[in-house]
Design an enzyme around this catalytic site. Structure first.
Site, short mmCIF file in Angstrom:
data_model
loop_
_atom_site.label_atom_id
_atom_site.label_comp_id
_atom_site.label_asym_id
_atom_site.label_seq_id
_atom_site.Cartn_x
_atom_site.Cartn_y
_atom_site.Cartn_z
N LYS A 198 0.83 -1.21 0.00
CA LYS A 198 0.00 0.00 0.00
C LYS A 198 0.86 1.26 0.00
CE LYS A 198 -4.46 -1.68 1.46
NZ LYS A 198 -5.50 -1.75 2.49
N LYS B 22 -4.91 -11.02 -6.84
CA LYS B 22 -6.08 -11.23 -5.98
C LYS B 22 -7.27 -10.44 -6.51
CE LYS B 22 -6.52 -8.84 -2.08
NZ LYS B 22 -6.51 -8.32 -0.71
N LYS C 121 -11.80 -5.62 -4.11
CA LYS C 121 -13.06 -4.86 -4.18
C LYS C 121 -12.84 -3.43 -4.63
CE LYS C 121 -13.45 -5.18 0.81
NZ LYS C 121 -12.29 -4.55 1.43
P1 TYM Z 1 -10.62 -7.00 3.51
O1 TYM Z 1 -11.66 -5.98 3.69
O2 TYM Z 1 -9.53 -6.72 2.54
O3 TYM Z 1 -11.25 -8.38 3.11
C1 TYM Z 1 -12.30 -8.96 3.88
C2 TYM Z 1 -12.15 -10.46 3.95
O4 TYM Z 1 -12.18 -11.03 2.64
C3 TYM Z 1 -11.01 -11.80 2.40
N1 TYM Z 1 -10.64 -11.63 1.00
C4 TYM Z 1 -10.49 -12.62 0.12
N2 TYM Z 1 -10.60 -13.95 0.25
C5 TYM Z 1 -10.39 -14.71 -0.86
N3 TYM Z 1 -10.08 -14.18 -2.06
C6 TYM Z 1 -9.96 -12.85 -2.24
N4 TYM Z 1 -9.67 -12.34 -3.42
C7 TYM Z 1 -10.17 -12.01 -1.12
N5 TYM Z 1 -10.14 -10.66 -0.93
C8 TYM Z 1 -10.42 -10.45 0.35
C9 TYM Z 1 -9.96 -11.23 3.34
O5 TYM Z 1 -8.94 -12.17 3.60
C10 TYM Z 1 -10.78 -10.89 4.54
O6 TYM Z 1 -11.00 -12.03 5.34
N6 TYM Z 1 -7.82 -6.20 7.56
C11 TYM Z 1 -9.00 -6.89 7.06
C12 TYM Z 1 -10.26 -6.50 7.82
C13 TYM Z 1 -10.14 -6.65 9.29
C14 TYM Z 1 -10.20 -7.87 10.03
C15 TYM Z 1 -10.05 -7.49 11.38
C16 TYM Z 1 -10.37 -9.20 9.67
C17 TYM Z 1 -9.97 -5.65 10.18
N7 TYM Z 1 -9.91 -6.15 11.42
C18 TYM Z 1 -10.05 -8.46 12.41
C19 TYM Z 1 -10.37 -10.15 10.70
C20 TYM Z 1 -10.21 -9.77 12.03
C21 TYM Z 1 -9.19 -6.53 5.60
O7 TYM Z 1 -8.73 -5.52 5.13
O8 TYM Z 1 -9.99 -7.39 4.92
#
Ligand code: TYM
Length: 331
Positions: free
Chosen positions: A114, A196, A199
């Site tokens: 990032k 990957k 979103k």
């Molecule tokens: P984020 O918002 O990027 O993604 C949310 C969840 O979706 C999963 N994910 C994917 N899984 C499979 N294939 C993909 N292409 C893909 N893109 C995203 C991510 O692994 C995630 O589980 N930091 C985290 C959010 C967060 C969080 C937490 C998660 C904040 N605090 C505490 C667990 C526990 C994030 O940015 O996820």
């Protein structure tokens, strides 16, 4: 006493919830919520690490909340809320900050990626982001954290912080484990299957949103980049087809090897349409439910408020203990 194990997870409200988020995370949350003590939040504080237009950001966060419910997260079974409405997240983060090394945080792959992508805005929050994530998890004494594979490194840091704190101040935090699905832990972009699915991809053909309509979903799969040759197999030199097989397998609850057999001898064109149709069928009820929830702001607010109260109650128990452990005064 409640003897269920506890799970905690969240999504950053940016762009739109995708097929990757669904398969890698939310679909597992939905399946687990009856058997686990479950806490799901909208990670809106995390999303502030990049610049957001406030009005749009507010709308996206609310839309994500409605999508959580539409995907089947059930406020009768799980605590569902906005991270920013529970101040314990950031309060615990500060104390954890003082127990995390700059070297650890700056080694995180996502921080490095990032920082490279947003060189004009390498703010403190961007580096501190995984410590907030550690607070999210540790303040609930979570057992498992269901996430996609891209969050694995952050989970490892969370564990390191918990272990360090426990060693320094005495047993305080449960040391959580990542729960990563065997199929679909990393769903890839439909336009670049080596990356990957994201979103916030500027190309909407790269991802499928859980609230896309049927025609859009099928069109996106028809346009999905595949590989040379015509075999439908999971193989390193076939990232496009492998991705489609994983998607179909995860959506239809089958093993990738079964999917290979089912489509053996068929062409890529036919297979892409089949995957599109399966995803569209799975998402159709989500789209319908979403329209219903997003129209009822009062209901969304009532679920969110109740969720935040319950989350704050649980988090405060840990926070009180932590403050005492580190020697902060309480009267
Ligand atoms: P984020 O918002 O990027 O993604 C949310 C969840 O979706 C999963 N994910 C994917 N899984 C499979 N294939 C993909 N292409 C893909 N893109 C995203 C991510 O692994 C995630 O589980 N930091 C985290 C959010 C967060 C969080 C937490 C998660 C904040 N605090 C505490 C667990 C526990 C994030 O940015 O996820």
């Amino acid at each position: 006493m409640d003897e269920k194990k506890r799970i905690v997870s969240g999504i950053q409200p940016t762009g739109t919830i995708t097929l990757g988020n669904y398969i890698g995370a939310v679909n597992n949350w939905r399946k687990m919520q009856s058997d686990f003590d479950s806490i799901f939040f909208i990670a809106d504080l995390h999303a502030l690490t990049l610049r957001r237009e406030p009005a749009e950001f507010r709308q996206t966060a609310l839309s994500f909340f409605a999508q959580y419910l539409a995907m089947g997260l059930d406020p009768e079974k799980a605590i569902i809320y906005f991270q920013s409405q529970v101040h314990q997240h950031t309060e615990l983060q500060w104390i954890l900050n003082c127990n995390t090394y700059v070297g650890e945080a700056s080694r995180m792959t996502q921080f490095k990626d990032k920082s490279a992508k947003h060189a004009d805005n390498i703010n403190m929050g961007l580096m501190d982001y995984p410590v907030l994530m550690a607070a999210d998890i540790l303040m609930f004494q979570s057992d498992l954290v269901p996430v996609g594979v891209d969050q694995k490194q952050h989970l490892e840091l969370t564990r390191d912080i918990a272990i360090r704190f426990n060693n320094r101040y005495g047993e305080t935090f449960k040391v959580p484990e990542a729960y990563i699905p065997t199929v679909g832990a990393k769903i890839c972009s439909l336009q670049d299957p080596t990356a990957k699915m994201s979103k916030s991809d500027p190309d909407p053909n790269a991802y499928v949103a859980v609230i896309d309509d049927e025609a859009t979903i099928i069109r996106k799969f028809k346009r999905a980049v595949t590989d040379s040759g015509n075999e439908i197999v999971v193989r390193e030199d076939k990232p496009g087809v492998s991705n489609l097989i994983n998607i179909y397998a995860a959506i239809c609850d089958k093993a990738p090897s079964e999917v290979e057999k089912e489509f053996a001898g068929q062409g890529y064109g036919t297979f892409k349409i089949a995957v599109g149709e399966a995803v569209a069928a799975a998402f159709e009820p989500i789209r319908r439910e979403y329209a219903r929830y997003i129209a009822d702001k009062e209901y969304l607010a009532s679920v969110a408020k109740e969720g935040a109260q319950k989350a704050a109650y649980l988090a405060e128990k840990t926070l009180r203990k932590v403050k005492k452990r580190v020697g902060l005064i309480s009267f």
